[in-house]
Design a protein around this motif. Structure first.
Motif, mmCIF file in Angstrom:
data_model
loop_
_atom_site.group_PDB
_atom_site.id
_atom_site.type_symbol
_atom_site.label_atom_id
_atom_site.label_comp_id
_atom_site.label_asym_id
_atom_site.label_seq_id
_atom_site.Cartn_x
_atom_site.Cartn_y
_atom_site.Cartn_z
ATOM 1 N N HIS A 128 -5.450 1.324 -4.695
ATOM 2 C CA HIS A 128 -6.020 0.115 -4.115
ATOM 3 C C HIS A 128 -4.913 -0.916 -3.985
ATOM 4 O O HIS A 128 -3.918 -0.896 -4.708
ATOM 5 C CB HIS A 128 -7.212 -0.404 -4.906
ATOM 6 C CG HIS A 128 -6.952 -0.635 -6.360
ATOM 7 N ND1 HIS A 128 -6.369 -1.780 -6.850
ATOM 8 C CD2 HIS A 128 -7.192 0.151 -7.443
ATOM 9 C CE1 HIS A 128 -6.277 -1.710 -8.154
ATOM 10 N NE2 HIS A 128 -6.760 -0.544 -8.544
ATOM 11 N N GLU A 129 -5.108 -1.837 -3.073
ATOM 12 C CA GLU A 129 -4.025 -2.728 -2.671
ATOM 13 C C GLU A 129 -3.556 -3.636 -3.798
ATOM 14 O O GLU A 129 -2.367 -3.935 -3.896
ATOM 15 C CB GLU A 129 -4.452 -3.559 -1.456
ATOM 16 C CG GLU A 129 -3.294 -4.324 -0.853
ATOM 17 C CD GLU A 129 -3.580 -4.759 0.578
ATOM 18 O OE1 GLU A 129 -3.165 -5.864 0.925
ATOM 19 O OE2 GLU A 129 -4.217 -3.978 1.316
ATOM 20 N N SER A 130 -4.464 -4.075 -4.662
ATOM 21 C CA SER A 130 -4.046 -4.976 -5.738
ATOM 22 C C SER A 130 -3.072 -4.293 -6.680
ATOM 23 O O SER A 130 -2.117 -4.913 -7.173
ATOM 24 C CB SER A 130 -5.269 -5.484 -6.502
ATOM 25 O OG SER A 130 -5.976 -4.404 -7.096
ATOM 26 N N ALA A 164 -1.020 -1.776 -5.804
ATOM 27 C CA ALA A 164 0.223 -1.647 -5.046
ATOM 28 C C ALA A 164 0.966 -2.982 -4.994
ATOM 29 O O ALA A 164 2.200 -3.024 -5.107
ATOM 30 C CB ALA A 164 -0.072 -1.143 -3.635
ATOM 31 N N GLU A 165 0.217 -4.069 -4.849
ATOM 32 C CA GLU A 165 0.836 -5.399 -4.799
ATOM 33 C C GLU A 165 1.531 -5.732 -6.110
ATOM 34 O O GLU A 165 2.646 -6.268 -6.121
ATOM 35 C CB GLU A 165 -0.235 -6.441 -4.486
ATOM 36 C CG GLU A 165 0.302 -7.857 -4.328
ATOM 37 C CD GLU A 165 -0.786 -8.861 -4.003
ATOM 38 O OE1 GLU A 165 -0.489 -10.056 -3.956
ATOM 39 O OE2 GLU A 165 -1.952 -8.429 -3.802
ATOM 40 N N GLN A 167 -0.891 9.259 -4.309
ATOM 41 C CA GLN A 167 -0.341 7.985 -4.773
ATOM 42 C C GLN A 167 1.052 7.751 -4.185
ATOM 43 O O GLN A 167 1.384 6.633 -3.777
ATOM 44 C CB GLN A 167 -0.275 7.943 -6.306
ATOM 45 C CG GLN A 167 0.135 6.579 -6.831
ATOM 46 C CD GLN A 167 0.537 6.579 -8.297
ATOM 47 O OE1 GLN A 167 0.874 7.630 -8.861
ATOM 48 N NE2 GLN A 167 0.498 5.419 -8.927
ATOM 49 N N PHE A 179 0.601 6.745 -0.602
ATOM 50 C CA PHE A 179 -0.022 5.417 -0.538
ATOM 51 C C PHE A 179 1.014 4.325 -0.820
ATOM 52 O O PHE A 179 1.114 3.332 -0.080
ATOM 53 C CB PHE A 179 -1.162 5.356 -1.558
ATOM 54 C CG PHE A 179 -1.801 4.000 -1.692
ATOM 55 C CD1 PHE A 179 -2.712 3.550 -0.747
ATOM 56 C CD2 PHE A 179 -1.504 3.172 -2.769
ATOM 57 C CE1 PHE A 179 -3.309 2.301 -0.867
ATOM 58 C CE2 PHE A 179 -2.087 1.927 -2.900
ATOM 59 C CZ PHE A 179 -2.997 1.488 -1.949
ATOM 60 N N LEU A 180 1.811 4.495 -1.870
ATOM 61 C CA LEU A 180 2.799 3.470 -2.219
ATOM 62 C C LEU A 180 3.927 3.414 -1.191
ATOM 63 O O LEU A 180 4.424 2.335 -0.858
ATOM 64 C CB LEU A 180 3.354 3.739 -3.616
ATOM 65 C CG LEU A 180 2.377 3.464 -4.766
ATOM 66 C CD1 LEU A 180 2.998 3.888 -6.106
ATOM 67 C CD2 LEU A 180 1.983 1.991 -4.815
ATOM 68 N N ASN A 201 3.700 4.040 1.980
ATOM 69 C CA ASN A 201 3.177 3.333 3.144
ATOM 70 C C ASN A 201 3.084 1.831 2.885
ATOM 71 O O ASN A 201 3.422 1.010 3.760
ATOM 72 C CB ASN A 201 1.796 3.882 3.528
ATOM 73 C CG ASN A 201 1.872 5.271 4.124
ATOM 74 O OD1 ASN A 201 2.898 5.656 4.697
ATOM 75 N ND2 ASN A 201 0.813 6.044 3.985
ATOM 76 N N TYR A 202 2.645 1.460 1.681
ATOM 77 C CA TYR A 202 2.535 0.028 1.358
ATOM 78 C C TYR A 202 3.920 -0.624 1.367
ATOM 79 O O TYR A 202 4.094 -1.724 1.929
ATOM 80 C CB TYR A 202 1.872 -0.158 -0.007
ATOM 81 C CG TYR A 202 1.684 -1.621 -0.385
ATOM 82 C CD1 TYR A 202 0.548 -2.310 0.016
ATOM 83 C CD2 TYR A 202 2.651 -2.303 -1.109
ATOM 84 C CE1 TYR A 202 0.373 -3.656 -0.300
ATOM 85 C CE2 TYR A 202 2.500 -3.641 -1.427
ATOM 86 C CZ TYR A 202 1.353 -4.316 -1.021
ATOM 87 O OH TYR A 202 1.204 -5.654 -1.335
ATOM 88 N N GLN A 255 5.143 -1.190 4.800
ATOM 89 C CA GLN A 255 4.480 -2.338 5.418
ATOM 90 C C GLN A 255 5.132 -3.653 5.000
ATOM 91 O O GLN A 255 5.026 -4.657 5.714
ATOM 92 C CB GLN A 255 2.994 -2.349 5.043
ATOM 93 C CG GLN A 255 2.195 -1.219 5.671
ATOM 94 C CD GLN A 255 0.791 -1.105 5.081
ATOM 95 O OE1 GLN A 255 0.354 -1.975 4.320
ATOM 96 N NE2 GLN A 255 0.093 -0.034 5.428
ATOM 97 N N GLN A 256 5.807 -3.640 3.840
ATOM 98 C CA GLN A 256 6.499 -4.840 3.372
ATOM 99 C C GLN A 256 7.949 -4.878 3.863
ATOM 100 O O GLN A 256 8.735 -5.720 3.433
ATOM 101 C CB GLN A 256 6.485 -4.900 1.832
ATOM 102 C CG GLN A 256 5.147 -4.611 1.169
ATOM 103 C CD GLN A 256 3.998 -5.391 1.761
ATOM 104 O OE1 GLN A 256 4.089 -6.615 1.938
ATOM 105 N NE2 GLN A 256 2.901 -4.692 2.085
#
Length: 808
Positions: free
Chosen positions: A425-427, A429-430, A453, A456-457, A459-460, A463-464
């Motif tokens: 979930h995004e929180s 990953a943040e 996982q 997912f990480l 890709n996150y 995105q940053q």
């Protein structure tokens, strides 16, 4: 060779025909039903009686495999190895039957599970493919079978593990009684779709990016000297524990200079290829070869063999026991696994060298006995940092507020779906991204729990605006190699991976490690830390960012940094014991969490009992004292503190019969004496060992020193490390040859007189006779004899193990 056949019905007759002459039988099916087992059982029993090597692997997917099917297999064919693959809810669908005989191999692959309908008149398709004995197709299938058969997710079936599966089966079938439903409908089977999760394929990376000089480096010189001393002291086995980055493979290559034929054994294909390249770099005139699923270079001077292939009886039989002068076993912390032990027990080399970066006893396995107690050298990563052979680190323990206590623990790890629910979930990953951004350097490896996982990480992070990629065991080898090069060159900032860079692969310029997974294995954690400690230009330290929550073993991971102290107090003071230029920073919540976990979950008695139950389930029977010591990570001395004796622990576990409980009460004083009597030398237990040779009815009765002298001498002189530990140089000269009178005088003085003087009434020595002063009822003799023998064997092993560690 007979032709390939297409089989649509009555597969059972084909299996029976193959079983008539098979020397090897490897079966893997998604599930097994009692009706199918009953069909093939007579033929399996006959094959077992002929001595066939039988291994059967079935899955637990959806709890379809019936417990009764497993019970019939393990009861009727005790010679067979039966294992169950714990799918953890993921699909498991292989159906294959492999046979070897003296003239050909046969591989039958299709849709048929081990059930009556599938083997007789159900709608099933199979291909029966006969092949010559060394044909690569069959060898690849057999090798892949062995990898799966001994995969960490498999569980050996025995009387204990059967009960565990039966309980799980009954629980799961309350809600959805699939198995019984299908049995009532003549087991009309259903094929399930795949979810895309596969097992790790064989990935070969033959070209190392980084070159290594052919002259030994300081750590290797130190290790070579230690190995030479071992040979001079007449050892024929040794273990070298060297931290990742110190060049264990090159050490083995330099050491191989002293031997004509060498066998190098490893469990991963890329390690074999890299080891071959390293040996060729040092010995360019030697002929090297591979022994795996696709290559059988038997005549090579230096042979590099896959454990999964060589451990098969068919292949071991091709080699004489004294075929090799030197055998090198890589990643030796795996050596107690059945596949490794089959190889080690088959050969009798001039010298056996085990190499590992993982200190033994760190992760439920002990290799001390395999190497006759000779740990030639130990250089852990903390020692190497102190000597400036590896880079220092700055460790950041970051608090993770995930409540892992709500996640299911399945076998050896958390259920992947449960982990995904809290990790993806995004929180989360943040938070990970923020911690990484504030602490990272230039090149990072991120260790994840799952492929999902990692993706997912990655890709996150992309995105940053971060140059990131995820890699796993299914990634294309060229993509993996390219990603490693790009990370090393600075074109990538982070690689997220799943257990891909634990062993055998290094990227020296990596200067940041990110752990976003629970630490379930201290051995793996140690290996992963090593990925960031290699020296490289422009790198002065490694940053380690580690998310720490209330997951299992979180309070034990500190043993990696402070092996002698994993207590709450030790956690707060770890920094004081670190090498120069190393730092450790812990969030306040992390320290509070660890202290809480130690208080709540680490009560000594509960820890001991927990490990006892786990080992009992693995062995399928009550563990012996020595097995408990060798195969659990606990401090065995705590047994004496908490229970008084090992058999008091067994009583607390509820594993003593009424008769055994009475024996424990009646002979408690003796059992505690054997357990706790002081041992500055091994002499007391050596004497007891020799007395036990007289059997259950005589061992405790009077004996003369002259009667025990030969046994006493042979036990201590039979292994050089024993006499080096227990006898001074002057004594070794004195007893260089057996002299009954001299040895008997030594035994009289110590241990006979010494032991009797320490225990009032229980141990006696009078008129040159020594005995234990109690009577044993006839019905108690066998049990008390076995218990005394167990304690004696443990104490002798523990004594020499502890003394050898001090010498090293």
């Amino acid at each position: 060779m007979t032709e390939i056949r297409f089989i649509t019905q009555n597969l059972v007759s084909n299996l029976e025909q193959q079983l008539e002459q098979a020397t090897t039988v490897y079966w893997i099916t998604a599930f097994a039903m009692k009706s199918g087992v009953d069909l093939v059982l007579p033929s399996l029993v006959d094959a077992a009686k002929r001595g066939a090597d039988i291994k059967l692997l079935v899955g637990d997917y959806l709890s379809i495999t019936q417990p009764e099917a497993l019970r019939r297999l393990i009861d009727a064919v005790p010679e067979a190895e039966v294992r169950i693959y714990q799918s953890h809810g993921l699909s498991f669908h292989p159906k294959a039957y492999l046979f070897r005989n003296t003239t050909e191999n046969t591989l039958i692959v299709g849709s048929s599970n081990l059930s009556k309908s599938a083997l007789t008149n159900g709608i099933e398709w199979s291909l029966s493919v006969p092949t010559p004995l060394e044909e690569p197709l069959f060898e690849e299938a057999a090798t892949e079978f062995m990898r799966l058969f001994y995969h960490p997710q498999t569980l050996p079936m025995n009387s204990e593990t059967f009960l565990l599966y039966e309980a799980k089966y009954n629980e799961n079938n309350k809600a959805m009684p699939l198995s019984s439903l299908w049995a009532n409908q003549d087991e009309i089977e259903v094929m399930f779709g795949t979810d895309g999760t596969d097992h790790e394929p064989v990935l070969i990376e033959t070209n190392e990016i980084y070159s290594t000089d052919v002259t030994p480096r300081p750590a290797q010189e130190l290790a070579l000297k230690a190995l030479e001393e071992s040979m001079e002291e007449e050892y024929d086995k040794a273990l070298a524990v060297m931290a990742t980055g110190l060049g264990k493979t090159y050490l083995a290559a330099f050491f191989a200079e002293r031997f004509k034929r060498v066998l190098f054994v490893a469990h991963r294909e890329e390690i074999l290829y890299q080891a071959r390249d390293s040996f060729q770099h040092v010995h360019n005139s030697k002929k090297t070869g591979l022994y795996n699923a696709t290559n059988k270079d038997i005549e090579a001077d230096f042979l590099f063999a896959s454990v999964a292939t060589l451990s098969q009886e068919h292949h071991l039989a091709k080699f004489q026991s004294e075929e090799f002068d030197l055998i090198v076993v890589d990643e030796f912390h795996h050596a107690t696994a059945p596949s490794y032990m089959r190889i080690i027990n088959h050969f009798k080399p001039r010298f056996l060298l085990g190499i590992t970066a993982t200190p033994h006893r760190l992760d439920n396995s002990d290799v001390f006995g395999i190497c006759d107690g000779n740990v030639a050298i130990t250089i852990n990563f903390l020692d190497a940092i102190q000597k400036q052979w590896l880079a220092p680190f700055k460790y950041f323990g970051v608090y993770d507020d995930t409540d892992y206590s709500q996640l299911r623990w399945v076998g050896t790890g958390y259920a992947e779906e449960d982990l995904a629910r809290v990790q993806l979930h995004e929180s989360m990953a943040e938070m990970i991204f923020s911690e990484w951004q504030s602490k990272k350097q230039t090149r990072t490896i991120g260790f994840c729990s799952s492929v999902r996982q990692a993706q997912f990480l990655a890709n996150y992070f992309k995105q940053q605006g971060i140059h990131a990629i995820s890699l796993d065991a299914k990634s294309d080898p060229d993509v993996r190699k390219s990603a490693r090069q790009k990370l090393n060159d600075g074109e990538l900032e982070i690689i997220f991976t799943v257990d891909l860079f634990n062993e055998g692969v290094d990227i020296p310029k990596v200067d940041t490690l990110l752990f976003v997974r629970p630490t379930e294995s201290l051995a793996v954690f140690t290996q992963q830390i090593g990925r960031g400690l290699r020296l490289a230009d422009g790198k002065d330290h490694c940053v380690i960012i580690d998310l720490i929550g209330n997951y299992r073993n979180a309070d034990l991971k500190w043993r990696v940094f402070s092996p002698e102290d994993s207590t709450a107090k030790g956690v707060a003071n770890i920094a004081d014991a670190l090498p120069m230029d190393c730092e450790i920073h812990l969030d306040t919540q992390v320290v509070d969490l660890v202290q809480h976990m130690i208080r709540k979950y680490r009560k000594p008695k509960d820890v001991l009992l927990s490990h006892y139950y786990e080992l009992k389930a693995d062995l399928g029977r009550r563990p012996t004292y020595l097995e408990f010591h060798l195969q659990t990570p606990v401090d065995t001395l705590s047994i004496r503190r908490e229970f008084g004796s090992y058999f008091n622990l067994i009583q607390e576990a509820g594993d003593l019969s009424t008769h055994e409980e009475r024996i424990l009460r009646d002979y408690q004083a003796w059992l505690v004496e054997v357990e706790k009597t002081s041992m500055t030398k091994s002499y007391k237990m050596t004497l007891l060992h020799c007395m036990l040779q007289r059997g259950p009815s005589e061992w405790y009765k009077p004996i003369l020193a002259e009667e025990v002298a030969q046994c006493f001498y042979e036990f201590l002189w039979g292994k050089k490390f024993r006499r080096d530990i227990d006898f001074t140089p002057a004594q070794q000269i004195k007893f260089s040859r057996f002299d009954q009178q001299k040895v008997a005088k030594h035994v009289e003085d110590n241990p006979m007189k010494f032991w009797s003087g320490k225990v009032d009434g229980l141990v006696r020595f009078e008129n040159k006779e020594f005995w234990f002063d109690f009577d044993v009822a006839a019905e108690d003799q066998e049990i008390l004899f076995q218990w005394t023998k167990e304690i004696c064997e443990f104490r002798l092993h523990w004594y020499f193990e502890r003394k050898a560690k001090r010498l090293n």
